[in-house]
Design a protein around this motif. Structure first.
Motif, PDB file in Angstrom:
ATOM      1  N   THR A 213      -4.492  -3.160   4.696  1.00 11.63           N
ATOM      2  CA  THR A 213      -4.808  -4.476   5.254  1.00 11.63           C
ATOM      3  C   THR A 213      -3.609  -5.106   5.947  1.00 11.63           C
ATOM      4  O   THR A 213      -3.731  -6.189   6.518  1.00 11.63           O
ATOM      5  CB  THR A 213      -5.302  -5.403   4.147  1.00 11.63           C
ATOM      6  OG1 THR A 213      -4.311  -5.494   3.127  1.00 11.63           O
ATOM      7  CG2 THR A 213      -6.613  -4.863   3.561  1.00 11.63           C
ATOM      8  N   GLY A 214      -2.407  -4.465   5.875  1.00  8.42           N
ATOM      9  CA  GLY A 214      -1.246  -4.998   6.572  1.00  8.42           C
ATOM     10  C   GLY A 214      -0.281  -5.791   5.702  1.00  8.42           C
ATOM     11  O   GLY A 214       0.727  -6.305   6.202  1.00  8.42           O
ATOM     12  N   TYR A 215      -0.564  -5.904   4.424  1.00  8.37           N
ATOM     13  CA  TYR A 215       0.347  -6.627   3.532  1.00  8.37           C
ATOM     14  C   TYR A 215       1.474  -5.688   3.057  1.00  8.37           C
ATOM     15  O   TYR A 215       1.243  -4.496   2.811  1.00  8.37           O
ATOM     16  CB  TYR A 215      -0.413  -7.180   2.322  1.00  8.37           C
ATOM     17  CG  TYR A 215      -1.381  -8.281   2.674  1.00  8.37           C
ATOM     18  CD1 TYR A 215      -0.937  -9.585   2.867  1.00  8.37           C
ATOM     19  CD2 TYR A 215      -2.754  -8.004   2.808  1.00  8.37           C
ATOM     20  CE1 TYR A 215      -1.841 -10.592   3.195  1.00  8.37           C
ATOM     21  CE2 TYR A 215      -3.648  -9.008   3.139  1.00  8.37           C
ATOM     22  CZ  TYR A 215      -3.179 -10.299   3.326  1.00  8.37           C
ATOM     23  OH  TYR A 215      -4.078 -11.295   3.659  1.00  8.37           O
ATOM     24  N   SER A 216       2.645  -6.231   2.919  1.00  4.21           N
ATOM     25  CA  SER A 216       3.790  -5.450   2.435  1.00  4.21           C
ATOM     26  C   SER A 216       3.708  -5.318   0.914  1.00  4.21           C
ATOM     27  O   SER A 216       3.418  -6.282   0.201  1.00  4.21           O
ATOM     28  CB  SER A 216       5.107  -6.118   2.824  1.00  4.21           C
ATOM     29  OG  SER A 216       5.185  -7.421   2.288  1.00  4.21           O
ATOM     30  N   THR A 217       3.957  -4.112   0.452  1.00  6.38           N
ATOM     31  CA  THR A 217       3.898  -3.818  -0.982  1.00  6.38           C
ATOM     32  C   THR A 217       5.208  -3.152  -1.414  1.00  6.38           C
ATOM     33  O   THR A 217       5.977  -2.639  -0.586  1.00  6.38           O
ATOM     34  CB  THR A 217       2.717  -2.891  -1.301  1.00  6.38           C
ATOM     35  OG1 THR A 217       2.890  -1.653  -0.592  1.00  6.38           O
ATOM     36  CG2 THR A 217       1.388  -3.539  -0.938  1.00  6.38           C
ATOM     37  N   CYS A 218       5.417  -3.152  -2.720  1.00 11.05           N
ATOM     38  CA  CYS A 218       6.614  -2.505  -3.303  1.00 11.05           C
ATOM     39  C   CYS A 218       6.149  -1.718  -4.529  1.00 11.05           C
ATOM     40  O   CYS A 218       5.792  -2.297  -5.563  1.00 11.05           O
ATOM     41  CB  CYS A 218       7.658  -3.536  -3.687  1.00 11.05           C
ATOM     42  SG  CYS A 218       9.176  -2.821  -4.359  1.00 11.05           S
ATOM     43  N   ASN A 219       6.151  -0.428  -4.385  1.00 13.83           N
ATOM     44  CA  ASN A 219       5.724   0.444  -5.469  1.00 13.83           C
ATOM     45  C   ASN A 219       6.972   1.017  -6.169  1.00 13.83           C
ATOM     46  O   ASN A 219       7.925   1.447  -5.512  1.00 13.83           O
ATOM     47  CB  ASN A 219       4.868   1.591  -4.928  1.00 13.83           C
ATOM     48  CG  ASN A 219       3.597   1.086  -4.268  1.00 13.83           C
ATOM     49  OD1 ASN A 219       2.988   0.125  -4.736  1.00 13.83           O
ATOM     50  ND2 ASN A 219       3.193   1.714  -3.169  1.00 13.83           N
ATOM     51  N   ARG A 220       6.915   1.056  -7.481  1.00 16.21           N
ATOM     52  CA  ARG A 220       8.052   1.532  -8.268  1.00 16.21           C
ATOM     53  C   ARG A 220       7.702   2.871  -8.897  1.00 16.21           C
ATOM     54  O   ARG A 220       6.640   3.024  -9.497  1.00 16.21           O
ATOM     55  CB  ARG A 220       8.432   0.529  -9.352  1.00 16.21           C
ATOM     56  CG  ARG A 220       8.899  -0.809  -8.799  1.00 16.21           C
ATOM     57  CD  ARG A 220       9.307  -1.762  -9.898  1.00 16.21           C
ATOM     58  NE  ARG A 220       9.743  -3.029  -9.353  1.00 16.21           N
ATOM     59  CZ  ARG A 220      10.973  -3.323  -8.947  1.00 16.21           C
ATOM     60  NH1 ARG A 220      11.908  -2.388  -9.036  1.00 16.21           N
ATOM     61  NH2 ARG A 220      11.269  -4.514  -8.469  1.00 16.21           N
ATOM     62  N   LYS A 221       8.625   3.823  -8.745  1.00 18.95           N
ATOM     63  CA  LYS A 221       8.456   5.144  -9.324  1.00 18.95           C
ATOM     64  C   LYS A 221       9.580   5.371 -10.329  1.00 18.95           C
ATOM     65  O   LYS A 221      10.758   5.194 -10.001  1.00 18.95           O
ATOM     66  CB  LYS A 221       8.487   6.216  -8.252  1.00 18.95           C
ATOM     67  CG  LYS A 221       8.205   7.609  -8.793  1.00 18.95           C
ATOM     68  CD  LYS A 221       8.202   8.621  -7.685  1.00 18.95           C
ATOM     69  CE  LYS A 221       7.798   9.982  -8.237  1.00 18.95           C
ATOM     70  NZ  LYS A 221       8.628  10.389  -9.376  1.00 18.95           N
ATOM     71  N   LEU A 222       9.210   5.754 -11.540  1.00 18.90           N
ATOM     72  CA  LEU A 222      10.176   5.896 -12.637  1.00 18.90           C
ATOM     73  C   LEU A 222      10.272   7.361 -13.038  1.00 18.90           C
ATOM     74  O   LEU A 222       9.249   8.009 -13.298  1.00 18.90           O
ATOM     75  CB  LEU A 222       9.731   5.056 -13.840  1.00 18.90           C
ATOM     76  CG  LEU A 222      10.764   4.818 -14.941  1.00 18.90           C
ATOM     77  CD1 LEU A 222      11.886   3.945 -14.425  1.00 18.90           C
ATOM     78  CD2 LEU A 222      10.114   4.181 -16.148  1.00 18.90           C
TER      79      LEU A 222
END
Length: 319
Positions: A213-222
């Protein structure tokens, strides 16, 4: 003029030298010798005036002695110090005389270069020697039994820069889009030591992207791994690393350096061995440098220690 009154009468004096006259003369001579040789006869007679003078002098001396005793009784500590000083001086004199004064029966040979004036003979220090020894033993035991603080490499760090890391990603099989994503990610590194004497290394990667949809996201990988020193075990790598490796951890430089030897499975497409080194900068212990080496490629990542450490604290707590 001698008169002969007869040999039988007492006290008579005769010119013939009879036996009674001879005994009397010898007795008188003996008495005269005894009187002249006795020491009592040589003592002169003491006059009354001399006796009075002697009595007055004795009284004055007794008064002076009592005054001196009263002065000494005021400060017994100073008297003890003076007595000790005199005793030490007598010891030094006896050592220098070599026993000629009678205090030492044998002659003591003093080696050359020994200065007797610098000898410190203090009875109070000798009494305190056992206490000092006990105190030193307590301190040594406290150091041994005290809990050890964390190593320099322990802590929570955040990445502040990298160098040539994109080539390392290409060597381990990372695609171009994934390389671009990893290079823009924010990385947090957490190194700690568990109570079972194992090293835990946690890497958190925050990947910024845009949704459909064009929103900025921040995904965290551990990614979390636990190693025991000197024992190889399989390592869980990031998704963009296409290898299967067995890793052995080595602790070096008294906990300021960790070395990971990664041996890749040769049956996979990407099977190159690599080495990762986490080392603390000696000039600034808040800086951690991670070095990645594979084939002829060498890359660096630079981390800074975070203030709110959760994995390991640099402060030493003594219970």
């Amino acid at each position: 003029m001698l008169v002969d009154n007869g040999h039988g009468t007492p006290g008579h004096k005769c010119l013939t030298g009879c036996a009674s006259t001879f005994r009397r003369a010898m007795n008188e001579r003996r008495q005269s010798r005894v009187s002249t040789s006795s020491p009592l006869s040589r003592i002169p007679e003491i006059k009354e005036s001399d006796k009075q003078n002697c009595n007055e002098e004795n009284n004055n001396n007794s008064r002076r002695g009592s005054e001196d005793d009263s002065d000494r009784s005021i400060s017994p500590i100073t008297d003890m110090k003076t007595l000790r000083a005199h005793s030490i001086q007598d010891r030094r004199l006896s050592l220098q005389d070599g026993g000629r004064s009678g205090s030492l029966p044998r002659k003591i040979i003093i080696p050359e270069g020994l200065n007797l004036s610098q000898m410190n003979i203090n009875e109070e220090d000798e009494d305190q020697l056992p206490e000092k020894k006990n105190a030193s033993r307590r301190n040594s035991l406290a150091k041994i039994l005290a809990p050890q603080g964390p190593d320099l490499v322990e802590g929570r760090f955040t990445m502040i820069g990298n160098n040539n890391f994109e080539q390392f990603l290409e060597a381990v099989g990372t695609g171009p889009l994934s390389r671009n994503m990893v290079m823009r990610a924010k990385v947090t590194l957490n190194i700690s030591r568990t109570p079972d004497k194992q090293w835990q290394i946690v890497t958190e990667t925050a990947i910024k992207a845009k949704s459909v949809t064009g929103y900025s996201t921040c995904n965290r990988k551990l990614t979390q791994n636990k190693f025991k020193e000197g024992e190889p075990k399989p390592e869980l790598l990031d998704d963009w690393d296409q290898r299967d490796v067995f890793t052995t951890l080595f602790r070096e430089d008294e906990g300021a350096r960790l070395k990971l030897e990664q041996y890749a499975d040769k049956d996979q497409k990407y099977h190159d061995d690599s080495t990762v080194v986490f080392a603390v900068d000696r000039e600034d212990t808040d800086i951690l440098i991670a070095t990645f080496m594979i084939n002829n490629v060498m890359a660096w990542r630079k981390f800074r220690r975070m203030a709110n450490n959760t994995g390991g604290s640099r402060r030493h707590s003594i219970v």
